[in-house]
Design an enzyme around this catalytic site. Structure first.
Site, mmCIF file in Angstrom:
data_model
loop_
_atom_site.group_PDB
_atom_site.id
_atom_site.type_symbol
_atom_site.label_atom_id
_atom_site.label_comp_id
_atom_site.label_asym_id
_atom_site.label_seq_id
_atom_site.Cartn_x
_atom_site.Cartn_y
_atom_site.Cartn_z
ATOM 1 N N ASP A 77 -0.736 27.883 -2.251
ATOM 2 C CA ASP A 77 -0.985 26.921 -1.160
ATOM 3 C C ASP A 77 -2.502 26.730 -1.077
ATOM 4 O O ASP A 77 -3.128 27.021 -0.054
ATOM 5 C CB ASP A 77 -0.419 27.461 0.158
ATOM 6 C CG ASP A 77 -0.423 26.403 1.253
ATOM 7 O OD1 ASP A 77 -0.682 25.218 0.946
ATOM 8 O OD2 ASP A 77 -0.169 26.754 2.427
HETATM 9 MG MG LIG Z 1 -2.896 28.424 5.968
#
Ligand SMILES: [Mg+2]
Ligand SMILES: Nc1ncnc2c1ncn2[C@@H]1O[C@H](COP(=O)(O)OP(=O)(O)O)[C@@H](O)[C@H]1O
Length: 265
Positions: free
Chosen positions: A182
């Site tokens: 991410d």
């Molecule tokens: Mg985050």
């Protein structure tokens, strides 16, 4: 925090200390920031469970928070970790210092890719991610409110199943490296064009290098164009600078694929 029932192992570490509540994170976690530590409380689940494991494996290889305590109680994960120093890449941008932020992001990617994956227990390859994606769809865990504008609808897929079918049938060959999972601007801490901290590592593991490049590019566009209201050209310049620092050309197919895959998480 007064009304929060905390596991004893967590409570004994933070009792009496003051904190700020962070509201930036994208997931439904609650993050309490203390002077020297951070408490992340999240629903127990695949990625939340992975985060403490990933932090322990990465420790000593990259600058990541040290796990100070970890507990699971009443369907929640409590991760107490050390606080990272430096400035989040997204905050460097608002200082009008785009080149420096992009240099740090490229540095972070190179550091991730330099990790030896031969004994890495964290599997984030497509077979694994697609199984998780299917689970998320079947269990109502996909939030379509934060989708990119054209993922669904007239110019996109008819529904989540159609998106999943596309991802299943169009898997690009994987160029495997260690990935953050991410890699967006609020998940990296920077200092003078270097990445000095990586956080939010619940999806970290072995995957294609475009997993991280794609989310980095998407996050650059969001921060520059949407949050800072800068012209699209500024984003294009930043993106090209990123590719040039990585000595890579854009792989438009993988860029699109990994952004679409992320919609299902
Ligand atoms: Mg985050
Ligand atoms: N170890 C840490 N050190 C400093 N700040 C942190 C740390 N962990 C989380 N934060 C802050 O909290 C925010 C949200 O935490 P994060 O782990 O990214 O959760 P989410 O999954 O909600 O994005 C981060 O963007 C950062 O501002």
């Amino acid at each position: 925090m007064k009304n929060l029932v905390l596991p004893n192992s967590i409570k004994e570490n933070i009792e009496g200390k003051s904190f700020d509540l962070d509201t930036l994170g994208a997931s439904d976690s609650s993050v309490y920031i203390f002077d020297e530590s951070v408490l992340k409380i999240e629903k127990t689940g695949d990625n939340a469970n992975r985060e403490a494991e990933a932090l322990k494996w990465i420790c000593g290889k990259l600058p990541v928070p040290q796990v100070l305590a970890f507990a699971q109680e009443n369907g929640l994960n409590y991760l107490l970790m050390s606080k990272m120093h430096g400035t989040m890449a997204c905050d460097v941008l608002t200082d009008d210092n785009i080149d420096m932020a992009v240099t740090a992001l490229a540095d972070g990617l190179k550091r991730l890719w330099s990790i030896d994956i031969s004994d890495c227990p964290l599997d984030s390859r497509l077979t694994k991610r697609l199984t998780q994606a299917k689970y998320n769809i079947e269990n109502g865990l996909v939030d379509t409110d934060d989708f990119e504008p054209n993922t669904l609808g007239e110019n996109g897929f008819t529904d989540l199943d159609a998106l999943y079918d596309f991802l299943e049938t169009h898997q690009p060959p994987e160029d495997l490296v260690f990935t953050h999972g991410d890699y967006c601007l609020p998940n990296t801490f920077t200092e003078n064009g270097k990445t000095v901290g990586f956080i939010d590592l619940g999806k970290a593991g072995i995957a294609d290098r475009w997993q991280d490049i794609a989310l980095c590019v998407r996050s650059l566009q969001y921060n520059l164009c949407d949050l800072c209201a800068l012209p699209y050209d500024v984003f294009l310049k930043a993106k090209n600078r990123l590719y040039s620092l990585l000595h890579m050309e854009e792989d438009a197919e993988k860029l699109r694929y990994y952004i679409l895959l992320d919609e299902l998480f």
